[in-house]
Design a protein around this motif. Structure first.
Motif, PDB file in Angstrom:
ATOM      1  N   LEU A 372       0.857  -1.176   0.000  1.00 29.32           N
ATOM      2  CA  LEU A 372       0.000   0.000   0.000  1.00 29.32           C
ATOM      3  C   LEU A 372       0.899   1.234   0.000  1.00 29.32           C
ATOM      4  O   LEU A 372       1.694   1.446   0.926  1.00 29.32           O
ATOM      5  N   CYS A 373       0.791   2.037  -1.042  1.00 27.59           N
ATOM      6  CA  CYS A 373       1.669   3.193  -1.217  1.00 27.59           C
ATOM      7  C   CYS A 373       0.843   4.450  -1.475  1.00 27.59           C
ATOM      8  O   CYS A 373      -0.299   4.375  -1.934  1.00 27.59           O
ATOM      9  N   LEU A 374       1.445   5.595  -1.199  1.00 27.24           N
ATOM     10  CA  LEU A 374       0.807   6.891  -1.402  1.00 27.24           C
ATOM     11  C   LEU A 374       1.748   7.813  -2.144  1.00 27.24           C
ATOM     12  O   LEU A 374       2.975   7.753  -1.937  1.00 27.24           O
ATOM     13  N   LYS A 375       1.207   8.661  -2.983  1.00 26.93           N
ATOM     14  CA  LYS A 375       2.034   9.654  -3.661  1.00 26.93           C
ATOM     15  C   LYS A 375       2.308  10.805  -2.704  1.00 26.93           C
ATOM     16  O   LYS A 375       1.406  11.325  -2.060  1.00 26.93           O
ATOM     17  N   LYS A 376       3.557  11.211  -2.611  1.00 23.54           N
ATOM     18  CA  LYS A 376       3.958  12.287  -1.702  1.00 23.54           C
ATOM     19  C   LYS A 376       3.221  13.581  -2.030  1.00 23.54           C
ATOM     20  O   LYS A 376       2.769  13.792  -3.135  1.00 23.54           O
ATOM     21  N   GLY A 404       4.377   0.212   4.386  1.00 27.38           N
ATOM     22  CA  GLY A 404       4.726  -0.945   5.204  1.00 27.38           C
ATOM     23  C   GLY A 404       3.544  -1.845   5.474  1.00 27.38           C
ATOM     24  O   GLY A 404       3.671  -2.857   6.174  1.00 27.38           O
ATOM     25  N   ASP A 405       2.381  -1.508   4.921  1.00 25.62           N
ATOM     26  CA  ASP A 405       1.189  -2.344   5.038  1.00 25.62           C
ATOM     27  C   ASP A 405       0.922  -3.034   3.698  1.00 25.62           C
ATOM     28  O   ASP A 405       1.167  -2.464   2.634  1.00 25.62           O
ATOM     29  N   LEU A 406       0.407  -4.242   3.785  1.00 22.96           N
ATOM     30  CA  LEU A 406      -0.019  -4.972   2.599  1.00 22.96           C
ATOM     31  C   LEU A 406      -1.532  -4.848   2.459  1.00 22.96           C
ATOM     32  O   LEU A 406      -2.269  -4.919   3.445  1.00 22.96           O
ATOM     33  N   ALA A 407      -1.997  -4.655   1.234  1.00 24.94           N
ATOM     34  CA  ALA A 407      -3.420  -4.475   0.991  1.00 24.94           C
ATOM     35  C   ALA A 407      -3.721  -4.819  -0.465  1.00 24.94           C
ATOM     36  O   ALA A 407      -2.822  -5.143  -1.245  1.00 24.94           O
ATOM     37  N   TYR A 408      -4.992  -4.737  -0.839  1.00 21.18           N
ATOM     38  CA  TYR A 408      -5.375  -4.854  -2.249  1.00 21.18           C
ATOM     39  C   TYR A 408      -6.526  -3.898  -2.509  1.00 21.18           C
ATOM     40  O   TYR A 408      -7.165  -3.390  -1.574  1.00 21.18           O
ATOM     41  N   PHE A 415     -10.128  -0.054  -0.755  1.00 28.04           N
ATOM     42  CA  PHE A 415      -8.901  -0.717  -0.328  1.00 28.04           C
ATOM     43  C   PHE A 415      -9.189  -1.666   0.838  1.00 28.04           C
ATOM     44  O   PHE A 415     -10.019  -1.359   1.709  1.00 28.04           O
ATOM     45  N   TRP A 416      -8.468  -2.791   0.860  1.00 29.27           N
ATOM     46  CA  TRP A 416      -8.681  -3.836   1.856  1.00 29.27           C
ATOM     47  C   TRP A 416      -7.347  -4.189   2.506  1.00 29.27           C
ATOM     48  O   TRP A 416      -6.413  -4.618   1.834  1.00 29.27           O
ATOM     49  N   TYR A 417      -7.269  -3.998   3.802  1.00 21.60           N
ATOM     50  CA  TYR A 417      -6.038  -4.279   4.543  1.00 21.60           C
ATOM     51  C   TYR A 417      -5.810  -5.782   4.648  1.00 21.60           C
ATOM     52  O   TYR A 417      -6.743  -6.553   4.871  1.00 21.60           O
ATOM     53  N   VAL A 418      -4.548  -6.195   4.516  1.00 20.12           N
ATOM     54  CA  VAL A 418      -4.170  -7.604   4.646  1.00 20.12           C
ATOM     55  C   VAL A 418      -3.333  -7.831   5.894  1.00 20.12           C
ATOM     56  O   VAL A 418      -3.686  -8.619   6.762  1.00 20.12           O
ATOM     57  N   ARG A 420       0.641  -6.261   8.122  1.00 21.34           N
ATOM     58  CA  ARG A 420       1.881  -5.519   8.067  1.00 21.34           C
ATOM     59  C   ARG A 420       2.860  -6.264   7.169  1.00 21.34           C
ATOM     60  O   ARG A 420       2.854  -7.489   7.101  1.00 21.34           O
ATOM     61  N   ALA A 421       3.713  -5.509   6.497  1.00 22.53           N
ATOM     62  CA  ALA A 421       4.742  -6.140   5.671  1.00 22.53           C
ATOM     63  C   ALA A 421       5.962  -6.506   6.502  1.00 22.53           C
ATOM     64  O   ALA A 421       6.773  -7.316   6.082  1.00 22.53           O
ATOM     65  N   ASP A 422       6.095  -5.910   7.689  1.00 22.49           N
ATOM     66  CA  ASP A 422       7.219  -6.229   8.569  1.00 22.49           C
ATOM     67  C   ASP A 422       6.716  -7.014   9.773  1.00 22.49           C
ATOM     68  O   ASP A 422       5.630  -7.562   9.767  1.00 22.49           O
ATOM     69  N   ASP A 423       7.508  -7.068  10.816  1.00 20.04           N
ATOM     70  CA  ASP A 423       7.185  -7.894  11.973  1.00 20.04           C
ATOM     71  C   ASP A 423       6.482  -7.132  13.093  1.00 20.04           C
ATOM     72  O   ASP A 423       6.247  -7.690  14.170  1.00 20.04           O
TER      73      ASP A 423
END
Length: 538
Positions: A372-376, A404-408, A415-418, A420-423
């Motif tokens: 999940l990314c955002l334009k600055k 740092g979040d995974l989503a689709y 948008f649907w949260y899945v 965290r991409a980290d621990d």
């Protein structure tokens, strides 16, 4: 670039100049449900006096003053007093233990710490290691203890009610630090600036749509970005009719407040709703929520079952939304006028461009999981991680912020949260870095190795699980478990205490020594751990 308004000016002085000095800034409700009304004039005067105290103590522009207090009026006065000095505020959860405190106070180079007597012992255990800490101000100490531990009431009694400061300042002037946990190291301090105020207010208006006759209640602690931006800054700046509750969570207290104060717009967290779900159904029938027009939720995903329960019990729509300490304000949301898809984060705000990208920063098709990314470009975006510019740069790829979040994303742009991409573990809306918990456990002499993970939990969203290797001559016991819990609470936070402890012969690690948390999680859940070729051999 032109000048911007000082956040403290916008929230305290400007309402007075606009003729609202004697109007209610907020209603404060104490733990026993007694209440006090505080006007904008009282808020402005109290924060002026705090600003004078800090100025007399030599606090200069850009220096950090930390607030280690439970939710209180003193916390709000201190926050705005700091900002009037153009110093940097850092609000810390009152549940933090000594190690968590040390990490944040040393990293932020805190010059002055504001706290209360009940928390002073934790501070005193580490004060000798904080070389830049000049003084500790205690809100409920009647007289100065010495030249270092000072009575804030005594200091406030000796300063004027007025304070001259610049209403307009450079937009990039630092305002406050919000700490977020790291997955493999120390917590990171996200720095926010006064120039982020416009975006904070724009999001508040667009998401909540609060009308002049509506009563607003945000339950979040100001140490959390939600509580600061949407419980303090935005409602005050926009003259919102709001209440503040300084007490502890209690189903009866919360329901009584909703009824008695005729709350129309309620902003809370999924964990709080899941805790309410555990109460007997009959309890909710004793209260009247007919004034409640809409509810909002943030901090972790709002499960569909919680959504349907909340809508049924409280008789209004429940809108989930998503943002982070780093983004500074809401980015993606459900809101009035859009159909809610239970379980979805919603859609981006009108000025936010969100996208799902693969690891090479290429767009992914709908329904495919990715970053999940955002334009600055939005104003409330953090400007750096304090003392960790390298980690800050890792959050960006050109003009793309990597959350740092995974989503689709689905076909209609929801948008649907899945995960965290980290621990990092999201437990009850708090982000807990496993490294901090592991470090606290390794201080216990009976433990020789440890790993901490988060697993799904019906109440907390994720619960913390600790895997321990004990010394050969030691055995697990209730006393040792208590020792673990106490040390984590004292050193890190009560919210970081594991719900379960499991003894193992060894901790799975790769050949470079990194803990393979996915393997531990798979084993805990009874699933296939997958490729183990990178695991070190014992």
């Amino acid at each position: 670039m032109g000048l911007t308004k000082n956040i403290a000016y916008t929230c305290t002085r400007r309402p007075c100049e606009a003729g609202h000095a004697d109007e209610q800034a907020f209603k404060w409700i104490h733990n026993d449900l007694t209440e006090q009304i505080f006007t904008f004039q009282e808020l402005d005067t109290a924060s002026n006096r705090m600003a004078n105290v800090l100025q007399r103590l030599g606090i200069n522009k850009g220096q950090c003053v930390s607030i280690y207090l439970p939710k209180s009026v003193e916390l709000l006065n201190s926050f705005f007093g700091i900002l009037k000095n153009e110093a940097i505020s850092c609000i810390l959860f009152s549940t933090f233990g000594e190690s968590a405190l040390y990490d944040r106070l040393s990293d932020s180079r805190t010059r002055i710490l504001i706290t209360r007597k009940s928390l002073l012992k934790k501070v005193q255990k580490i004060e000798g290691e904080l070389n830049e800490l000049q003084a500790i101000l205690v809100t409920d100490l009647e007289t100065h203890q010495d030249d270092y531990i000072l009575s804030l009431p005594q200091l406030l009694a000796d300063v004027p009610d007025s304070f001259a400061f610049s209403a307009e300042i450079e937009p990039e002037t630092p305002a406050f630090i919000q700490y977020t946990s790291g997955s493999t190291g120390k917590p990171k301090g996200a720095l926010h600036v006064h120039g982020g105020l416009d975006t904070m207010l724009a999001s508040f208006k667009e998401v909540f749509e609060i009308q002049p006759d509506e009563c607003f209640w945000c339950t979040a602690d100001p140490a959390w970005i939600t509580g600061l931006v949407y419980g303090v800054i935005s409602p005050l700046a926009l003259l919102t009719n709001q209440i503040q509750f300084g007490g502890n969570f209690s189903a009866e207290s919360w329901l009584e407040i909703l009824q008695r104060e005729q709350v129309n717009v309620w902003y809370t967290a999924p964990t709080a709703l899941r805790m309410l779900m555990q109460e007997e159904a009959g309890l909710f029938k004793q209260y009247d929520y007919s004034a409640l027009n809409r509810m909002y939720s943030v901090g972790e995903p709002l499960n569909p079952e919680v959504y349907y329960w909340g809508k049924k019990v409280f008789g209004c729509e429940v809108y989930d939304n998503w943002f982070q300490s780093e983004t500074g304000s809401i980015m993606i949301t459900n809101k009035p006028g859009r159909a809610v898809k239970p379980g979805s984060m919603g859609q981006p705000l009108s000025y936010i461009q969100a996208m799902i990208l693969d690891d090479d920063m290429h767009p992914l098709p709908v329904r495919q999981q990715g970053n999940l990314c955002l334009k600055k470009g939005w104003g409330s975006m953090f400007r750096t991680y304090i003392n960790k510019e390298d980690l800050y740069q890792e959050k960006f790829n050109g003009d793309i912020y990597i959350s740092g979040d995974l989503a689709y994303r689905d076909e209609e742009g929801y948008f649907w949260y899945v995960s965290r991409a980290d621990d990092v573990i999201n437990t009850a809306g708090h982000l807990v870095g496993p490294f901090e918990v592991e470090s606290a456990l390794l201080e216990i002499e009976e433990i020789v190795d440890v790993a901490v993970i988060g697993v799904p939990d019906p109440i907390l969203h994720e619960k913390i699980i600790a895997f321990l290797c004990l010394r050969k001559d030691c055995e697990w016991s209730r006393a040792l478990e208590l020792k673990c819990r106490v040390n984590i609470s004292n050193k890190v936070s009560t919210t970081a205490t594991p719900q379960e402890y499991h003894l193992v012969d060894s901790i799975p690690k790769n050949k470079s020594g990194k803990i393979l948390r996915r393997v531990l999680k798979a084993r805990y859940e009874g699933k296939d751990p997958g490729d183990l070729s990178t695991m070190e051999e014992k």
